[in-house]
Motif scaffolding. Structure first.
Motif, PDB file in Angstrom:
ATOM      1  N   GLU A   1      -1.669 -11.424 -28.005  1.00  0.00           N
ATOM      2  CA  GLU A   1      -2.102 -12.522 -27.589  1.00  0.00           C
ATOM      3  C   GLU A   1      -1.244 -13.676 -27.583  1.00  0.00           C
ATOM      4  O   GLU A   1      -1.415 -14.741 -26.632  1.00  0.00           O
ATOM      5  CB  GLU A   1      -2.946 -12.682 -28.926  1.00  0.00           C
ATOM      6  CG  GLU A   1      -4.354 -12.158 -28.924  1.00  0.00           C
ATOM      7  CD  GLU A   1      -5.146 -12.624 -30.156  1.00  0.00           C
ATOM      8  OE1 GLU A   1      -4.704 -13.351 -30.706  1.00  0.00           O
ATOM      9  OE2 GLU A   1      -6.056 -11.734 -30.274  1.00  0.00           O
ATOM     10  N   SER A   2       0.045 -13.563 -28.060  1.00  0.00           N
ATOM     11  CA  SER A   2       1.152 -14.486 -27.960  1.00  0.00           C
ATOM     12  C   SER A   2       1.729 -14.568 -26.508  1.00  0.00           C
ATOM     13  O   SER A   2       2.022 -15.435 -25.795  1.00  0.00           O
ATOM     14  CB  SER A   2       2.104 -14.198 -28.795  1.00  0.00           C
ATOM     15  OG  SER A   2       1.683 -14.346 -30.247  1.00  0.00           O
TER      16      SER A   2
ATOM     17  N   ALA B   1      -1.126 -15.721 -23.975  1.00  0.00           N
ATOM     18  CA  ALA B   1      -1.299 -17.252 -24.261  1.00  0.00           C
ATOM     19  C   ALA B   1      -3.134 -17.091 -24.673  1.00  0.00           C
ATOM     20  O   ALA B   1      -3.701 -17.676 -24.239  1.00  0.00           O
ATOM     21  CB  ALA B   1      -1.197 -18.162 -23.384  1.00  0.00           C
TER      22      ALA B   1
ATOM     23  N   ARG C   1      -2.719 -14.895 -32.364  1.00  0.00           N
ATOM     24  CA  ARG C   1      -1.958 -15.840 -31.840  1.00  0.00           C
ATOM     25  C   ARG C   1      -2.037 -16.884 -33.115  1.00  0.00           C
ATOM     26  O   ARG C   1      -0.981 -17.891 -33.365  1.00  0.00           O
ATOM     27  CB  ARG C   1      -2.599 -16.484 -30.567  1.00  0.00           C
ATOM     28  CG  ARG C   1      -1.296 -17.526 -30.161  1.00  0.00           C
ATOM     29  CD  ARG C   1      -1.854 -18.290 -28.757  1.00  0.00           C
ATOM     30  NE  ARG C   1      -1.169 -19.279 -28.215  1.00  0.00           N
ATOM     31  CZ  ARG C   1      -1.546 -20.086 -27.346  1.00  0.00           C
ATOM     32  NH1 ARG C   1      -2.397 -19.850 -26.713  1.00  0.00           N
ATOM     33  NH2 ARG C   1      -0.623 -20.920 -26.922  1.00  0.00           N
TER      34      ARG C   1
ATOM     35  N   TYR D   1       0.139 -16.122 -35.705  1.00  0.00           N
ATOM     36  CA  TYR D   1       1.735 -16.233 -35.343  1.00  0.00           C
ATOM     37  C   TYR D   1       2.134 -17.716 -35.387  1.00  0.00           C
ATOM     38  O   TYR D   1       3.119 -18.289 -35.940  1.00  0.00           O
ATOM     39  CB  TYR D   1       1.976 -15.832 -33.982  1.00  0.00           C
ATOM     40  CG  TYR D   1       3.340 -16.358 -33.322  1.00  0.00           C
ATOM     41  CD1 TYR D   1       4.542 -15.491 -33.792  1.00  0.00           C
ATOM     42  CD2 TYR D   1       3.529 -17.452 -32.514  1.00  0.00           C
ATOM     43  CE1 TYR D   1       5.628 -15.924 -33.170  1.00  0.00           C
ATOM     44  CE2 TYR D   1       4.810 -17.696 -31.978  1.00  0.00           C
ATOM     45  CZ  TYR D   1       5.872 -16.991 -32.458  1.00  0.00           C
ATOM     46  OH  TYR D   1       7.017 -17.171 -31.751  1.00  0.00           O
ATOM     47  N   GLU D   2       1.312 -18.613 -35.074  1.00  0.00           N
ATOM     48  CA  GLU D   2       1.522 -19.985 -35.180  1.00  0.00           C
ATOM     49  C   GLU D   2       1.471 -20.583 -36.619  1.00  0.00           C
ATOM     50  O   GLU D   2       2.265 -21.537 -37.080  1.00  0.00           O
ATOM     51  CB  GLU D   2       0.311 -20.877 -34.461  1.00  0.00           C
ATOM     52  CG  GLU D   2       0.340 -20.755 -32.970  1.00  0.00           C
ATOM     53  CD  GLU D   2      -0.827 -21.256 -31.962  1.00  0.00           C
ATOM     54  OE1 GLU D   2      -1.896 -21.551 -32.782  1.00  0.00           O
ATOM     55  OE2 GLU D   2      -0.601 -21.189 -30.891  1.00  0.00           O
TER      56      GLU D   2
END
Length: 330
Positions: A267-268, A271, A277, A280-281
């Protein structure tokens, strides 16, 4: 069967709380605090201002008290508010989780639809060219890193050939499409993420299915079925497959955490605005409420996946549903 499912559900409760305790301790032991990240770029922020921020977020309390407060909130499905944008964590997760579930469910369907028949055919045609191909494919699937494979396929299909979109989940003009065009557009964006997510699992399931089927087709009852003159397809897919698939169900249940964890990677890379994601953020921003919310949802999905595998296993093998007292009476 209902008694078996209820007992499994009760057994998941302490496991879930154990996961949350470990996760809560680990993220608080990691270097850096949310207040450090918010104030490190502003040299005018005083020590007193940082202390007020810590008090606002409840970070000045003992770790045990913080966990207890968090535990009281999740009883009503309230994961708190994000330190980044002050939005409810529950809302942020509900916005992202459908995409992650869509990718993971599609990956599981692809693994089952391709891996099981491939393993069965490889076992029944042992030593053939297809068997050698699946063996090489499984070795590659176990050894190739997902992020490296994703970059290669992006370069080939998205940049060189231009067949697929390179990132995101929809096109820029998605809102102007018709219903069928929207479905096609989302499907084109999901082709690479789903294939990469299923690649390692597909290789593993096909290999386990082959090994299990080879052991089953040499059993006495399979020889007896052949001696009675039953068709080979009936022997393989009606009699042998049901018993050969039991170990595969277990392996599939254990692969659910890998699929959810792999979401953070692809997903990172692509995008994709999914839960991976978001996690992760949140880790990069030290957003504790969002991190704990995503970890909790991921733990729940993993436990549900394992329980579903156990239930499927019990359906395939009724002996599992029989209690020890019933076995002794039999």
């Amino acid at each position: 069967m209902i008694h078996y499912i209820a007992k499994r559900l009760l057994g998941l409760v302490p496991v879930f709380f154990g996961i949350t305790i470990i996760s809560f301790i680990v993220i608080h032991l990691a270097p850096g605090k949310p207040t450090d990240i918010q104030t490190s770029l502003n040299p005018k922020v005083s020590f007193e201002a940082r202390a007020r921020l810590e008090k606002l977020y409840g970070l000045d309390k003992p770790l045990r008290t913080q966990y207890t407060d968090w535990l009281r909130r999740i009883v009503v499905f309230d994961f708190g508010r994000s330190y980044v944008d002050d939005r409810p964590v529950t809302v942020k997760i509900l916005e992202r989780i459908p995409i992650t579930l869509l990718i993971n469910v599609s990956s599981i369907i692809l693994i089952l639809a391709v891996g099981i028949p491939l393993g069965v055919i490889s076992a029944t045609r042992r030593g053939s060219s297809l068997d050698r191909f699946t063996t090489i494919f499984s070795f590659i699937g176990f050894s190739v890193p997902e992020f490296w494979l994703a970059l290669l396929l992006m370069s080939l299909f998205c940049i060189t050939l231009g067949w697929l979109p390179i990132s995101g989940i929809t096109s820029l003009d998605f809102e102007y499409y018709g219903l069928f065009a929207k479905i096609v557009d989302i499907a084109r964006h999901l082709v690479l993420p789903v294939c990469i997510s299923a690649f390692a699992g597909l290789a593993g399931i096909s290999r386990y299915m082959r090994t299990s089927m080879i052991g089953i087709i040499h059993q006495d009852y399979i020889r007896m079925a052949r001696a009675k003159g039953l068709k080979e397809n009936v022997i393989i897919y009606r009699h042998a497959l049901k018993n050969a698939i039991l170990p595969v169900i277990t392996i599939l249940g254990l692969s659910v955490p890998g699929l959810i964890g792999g979401s953070v990677i692809f997903e990172s890379i692509f995008a994709i605005p999914g839960m991976g994601r978001l996690f992760y953020e949140s880790v990069m921003a030290r957003d504790y409420p969002t991190i704990m919310g995503v970890l909790s949802i991921g733990a729940i999905l993993t436990l549900i996946g394992n329980m579903a595998a156990d239930i499927a296993y019990s359906y395939a093998d009724p002996r599992i549903r029989i209690s020890p007292d019933q076995k002794s009476s039999i």
